[in-house]
Design an enzyme around this catalytic site. Structure first.
Site, PDB file in Angstrom:
ATOM      1  N   ARG A 142       4.873  16.356   0.367  1.00 11.57           N
ATOM      2  CA  ARG A 142       5.452  15.741  -0.823  1.00 11.57           C
ATOM      3  C   ARG A 142       5.946  16.831  -1.764  1.00 11.57           C
ATOM      4  O   ARG A 142       5.225  17.808  -2.015  1.00 11.57           O
ATOM      5  CB  ARG A 142       4.393  14.888  -1.530  1.00 11.57           C
ATOM      6  CG  ARG A 142       4.437  13.436  -1.128  1.00 11.57           C
ATOM      7  CD  ARG A 142       3.291  12.666  -1.694  1.00 11.57           C
ATOM      8  NE  ARG A 142       3.275  12.635  -3.148  1.00 11.57           N
ATOM      9  CZ  ARG A 142       2.523  11.800  -3.863  1.00 11.57           C
ATOM     10  NH1 ARG A 142       1.735  10.954  -3.244  1.00 11.57           N
ATOM     11  NH2 ARG A 142       2.556  11.815  -5.168  1.00 11.57           N
TER      12      ARG A 142
ATOM     13  N   ARG B  44      -4.403  17.746   0.813  1.00 12.27           N
ATOM     14  CA  ARG B  44      -3.421  16.810   1.383  1.00 12.27           C
ATOM     15  C   ARG B  44      -2.164  17.556   1.832  1.00 12.27           C
ATOM     16  O   ARG B  44      -1.643  17.305   2.918  1.00 12.27           O
ATOM     17  CB  ARG B  44      -3.047  15.739   0.363  1.00 12.27           C
ATOM     18  CG  ARG B  44      -1.951  14.807   0.892  1.00 12.27           C
ATOM     19  CD  ARG B  44      -1.728  13.594   0.058  1.00 12.27           C
ATOM     20  NE  ARG B  44      -1.310  13.913  -1.294  1.00 12.27           N
ATOM     21  CZ  ARG B  44      -1.205  13.019  -2.267  1.00 12.27           C
ATOM     22  NH1 ARG B  44      -1.528  11.775  -2.032  1.00 12.27           N
ATOM     23  NH2 ARG B  44      -0.796  13.355  -3.458  1.00 12.27           N
TER      24      ARG B  44
HETATM   25  P1  AP5 Z   1      -4.532   9.618  -2.739  1.00 13.13           P
HETATM   26  O1  AP5 Z   1      -5.194   8.381  -2.278  1.00 13.13           O
HETATM   27  O2  AP5 Z   1      -3.213   9.944  -2.213  1.00 13.13           O
HETATM   28  O3  AP5 Z   1      -4.489   9.648  -4.340  1.00 13.13           O
HETATM   29  P2  AP5 Z   1      -3.445   9.021  -5.328  1.00 13.13           P
HETATM   30  O4  AP5 Z   1      -4.200   8.657  -6.546  1.00 13.13           O
HETATM   31  O5  AP5 Z   1      -2.657   7.968  -4.653  1.00 13.13           O
HETATM   32  O6  AP5 Z   1      -2.559  10.303  -5.620  1.00 13.13           O
HETATM   33  P3  AP5 Z   1      -1.010  10.481  -5.715  1.00 13.13           P
HETATM   34  O7  AP5 Z   1      -0.762  11.947  -5.590  1.00 13.13           O
HETATM   35  O8  AP5 Z   1      -0.266   9.572  -4.803  1.00 13.13           O
HETATM   36  O9  AP5 Z   1      -0.805   9.991  -7.218  1.00 13.13           O
HETATM   37  P4  AP5 Z   1       0.363   9.899  -8.149  1.00 13.13           P
HETATM   38  O10 AP5 Z   1      -0.099   8.886  -9.073  1.00 13.13           O
HETATM   39  O11 AP5 Z   1       0.770  11.167  -8.788  1.00 13.13           O
HETATM   40  O12 AP5 Z   1       1.634   9.629  -7.224  1.00 13.13           O
HETATM   41  P5  AP5 Z   1       2.629   8.423  -7.035  1.00 13.13           P
HETATM   42  O13 AP5 Z   1       3.077   8.434  -5.666  1.00 13.13           O
HETATM   43  O14 AP5 Z   1       2.100   7.184  -7.625  1.00 13.13           O
HETATM   44  O15 AP5 Z   1      -5.550  10.813  -2.477  1.00 13.13           O
HETATM   45  C1  AP5 Z   1      -5.184  12.165  -2.627  1.00 13.13           C
HETATM   46  C2  AP5 Z   1      -5.902  13.022  -1.575  1.00 13.13           C
HETATM   47  O16 AP5 Z   1      -7.296  12.979  -1.824  1.00 13.13           O
HETATM   48  C3  AP5 Z   1      -5.728  12.501  -0.153  1.00 13.13           C
HETATM   49  O17 AP5 Z   1      -5.610  13.588   0.713  1.00 13.13           O
HETATM   50  C4  AP5 Z   1      -7.021  11.724   0.125  1.00 13.13           C
HETATM   51  O18 AP5 Z   1      -7.375  11.752   1.460  1.00 13.13           O
HETATM   52  C5  AP5 Z   1      -8.026  12.473  -0.734  1.00 13.13           C
HETATM   53  N1  AP5 Z   1      -9.077  11.590  -1.258  1.00 13.13           N
HETATM   54  C6  AP5 Z   1      -8.931  10.345  -1.745  1.00 13.13           C
HETATM   55  N2  AP5 Z   1     -10.113   9.838  -2.180  1.00 13.13           N
HETATM   56  C7  AP5 Z   1     -11.032  10.822  -1.962  1.00 13.13           C
HETATM   57  C8  AP5 Z   1     -12.438  10.915  -2.187  1.00 13.13           C
HETATM   58  N3  AP5 Z   1     -13.131   9.900  -2.736  1.00 13.13           N
HETATM   59  N4  AP5 Z   1     -13.072  12.042  -1.833  1.00 13.13           N
HETATM   60  C9  AP5 Z   1     -12.372  13.079  -1.279  1.00 13.13           C
HETATM   61  N5  AP5 Z   1     -11.035  13.065  -1.024  1.00 13.13           N
HETATM   62  C10 AP5 Z   1     -10.370  11.947  -1.371  1.00 13.13           C
HETATM   63  O19 AP5 Z   1       3.834   8.874  -7.989  1.00 13.13           O
HETATM   64  C11 AP5 Z   1       4.635   9.979  -7.663  1.00 13.13           C
HETATM   65  C12 AP5 Z   1       5.734  10.111  -8.694  1.00 13.13           C
HETATM   66  O20 AP5 Z   1       6.582   8.960  -8.663  1.00 13.13           O
HETATM   67  C13 AP5 Z   1       5.276  10.196 -10.146  1.00 13.13           C
HETATM   68  O21 AP5 Z   1       4.920  11.507 -10.519  1.00 13.13           O
HETATM   69  C14 AP5 Z   1       6.499   9.701 -10.874  1.00 13.13           C
HETATM   70  O22 AP5 Z   1       7.495  10.661 -10.953  1.00 13.13           O
HETATM   71  C15 AP5 Z   1       7.001   8.581  -9.963  1.00 13.13           C
HETATM   72  N6  AP5 Z   1       6.409   7.268 -10.295  1.00 13.13           N
HETATM   73  C16 AP5 Z   1       5.602   6.518  -9.511  1.00 13.13           C
HETATM   74  N7  AP5 Z   1       5.253   5.391 -10.116  1.00 13.13           N
HETATM   75  C17 AP5 Z   1       5.830   5.431 -11.333  1.00 13.13           C
HETATM   76  C18 AP5 Z   1       5.792   4.560 -12.449  1.00 13.13           C
HETATM   77  N8  AP5 Z   1       5.110   3.418 -12.447  1.00 13.13           N
HETATM   78  N9  AP5 Z   1       6.499   4.925 -13.539  1.00 13.13           N
HETATM   79  C19 AP5 Z   1       7.217   6.050 -13.590  1.00 13.13           C
HETATM   80  N10 AP5 Z   1       7.276   6.929 -12.567  1.00 13.13           N
HETATM   81  C20 AP5 Z   1       6.583   6.621 -11.444  1.00 13.13           C
HETATM   82 MG    MG Z   2      -0.598   7.660  -4.232  1.00 15.09          MG
END
Ligand code: AP5
Ligand code: MG
Length: 270
Positions: free
Chosen positions: A139, A127
């Site tokens: 990111r 990604r």
């Molecule tokens: P993608 O769909 O982006 O995966 P994702 O699970 O959404 O991954 P993230 O990196 O967004 O997860 P995250 O939970 O760390 O981040 P978030 O933004 O929530 O897929 C990833 C890649 O894989 C893409 O390139 C896609 O194309 C590929 N892919 C997908 N499916 C595939 C498949 N089946 N086969 C092959 N390739 C595939 O959080 C970020 C930060 O925000 C956190 O670390 C934290 O600091 C904060 N935060 C967010 N929410 C909270 C909360 N509720 N509480 C506290 N802090 C929070």
């Molecule tokens: Mg995500």
């Protein structure tokens, strides 16, 4: 439909949420996306969250619960929503329960995407490379070093939710190692199986499809009936014209050839 997508960073929560949005017409509520927007806009929440996110830690519970509470109030969330990346801790899960109870809303399911850790690293690196290739900003947390910290936070604070929702009979686990398309199909299948998909809406869609199909099947028949009627009318018209000319030849009364007019109308309709 109200569901939670649960899974480690890179497991495909965002990818699947977007596909479900298109399929079911409900909104995606991603705390990660909302926090990134707040960071970009340099709002007070953004300023608070920036360094925590960059280090791979979790933003304080009260901040994210506040964001979600406000967002669920919006009219577009009324039809249903997909929570992507929330809840992430036990206090968040309990706060969500309270919030939903207060709003008389029911949670349909928690879909857990299970993916090997080596695949997660690969996905996040891909990604980052693809984002860079498009000339966009990568990111800040999409590096192998920060991913290790995000994974540690997931294991310590988010994984207990698997047990929490399993005990409440809400947990559905999907093999996130399949292709994106296969994962979407599997999620759709299990949501149908538990009756989470608005059957009214899908029935309406199905009925509309059937009506169109039936009309399409009937069309040639009615066209055939139209042709038959036109043929009959033409025959009648020919008879009337014959009778009229006979009468004229015989010097009889003037015959109005109405059937011929009718024929023209019917032909136009056919
Ligand atoms: P993608 O769909 O982006 O995966 P994702 O699970 O959404 O991954 P993230 O990196 O967004 O997860 P995250 O939970 O760390 O981040 P978030 O933004 O929530 O897929 C990833 C890649 O894989 C893409 O390139 C896609 O194309 C590929 N892919 C997908 N499916 C595939 C498949 N089946 N086969 C092959 N390739 C595939 O959080 C970020 C930060 O925000 C956190 O670390 C934290 O600091 C904060 N935060 C967010 N929410 C909270 C909360 N509720 N509480 C506290 N802090 C929070
Ligand atoms: Mg995500």
């Amino acid at each position: 439909m109200r569901i939670i997508l649960l899974g480690p960073p890179g497991s495909g929560k965002g990818t699947q949420a977007q596909r479900l949005v298109q399929r079911f017409g409900i909104v995606q509520l991603s705390t990660g996306e909302m926090l990134r927007a707040a960071v970009a806009a340099e709002t007070p929440i953004g300023l608070k969250a920036k360094d925590i996110m960059a280090s791979g830690g979790l933003v304080p519970d009260d901040v994210v619960v506040g964001i979600i509470s406000d967002r669920i109030e919006q009219p577009d969330a009324g039809k249903g929503f997909i929570l992507d990346g929330f809840p992430r801790t036990m206090p968040q899960a309990e706060a969500l329960d309270e919030l939903l109870k207060h709003k008389h809303m029911k949670l349909d399911a928690v879909v857990e995407l299970r993916v090997n850790e080596s695949a997660l690293l690969q996905r996040v690196e891909t990604r980052a490379a693809e984002t860079r290739a498009r000339g966009e900003d990568v990111r800040i947390d999409d590096t192998p070093e920060v991913l290790i910290k995000r994974l540690a936070a997931y294991r310590a604070q988010t994984e207990p939710l698997i047990h929490y929702y399993s005990e409440r009979r809400k947990l559905l686990t999907v093999d996130g190692m399949m292709t994106i398309e296969e994962v979407t199909r599997e999620i759709g299948r299990i949501l149908h199986a538990i009756g989470a998909v608005d059957s009214k809406a899908s029935r309406k869609g199905l009925l509309a499809k059937r009506t169109v199909k039936k009309a399409a099947q009937r069309a040639p028949k009615s066209a055939g009936r139209g042709r038959l009627a036109a043929k009959k009318a033409a025959k009648g018209a020919r008879k009337a014209v014959k009778a009229a000319s006979k009468a004229i030849r015989k010097g009889g009364k003037k015959v109005v050839t109405r059937p011929a007019k009718k024929l023209t109308k019917k032909r136009a309709k056919a």
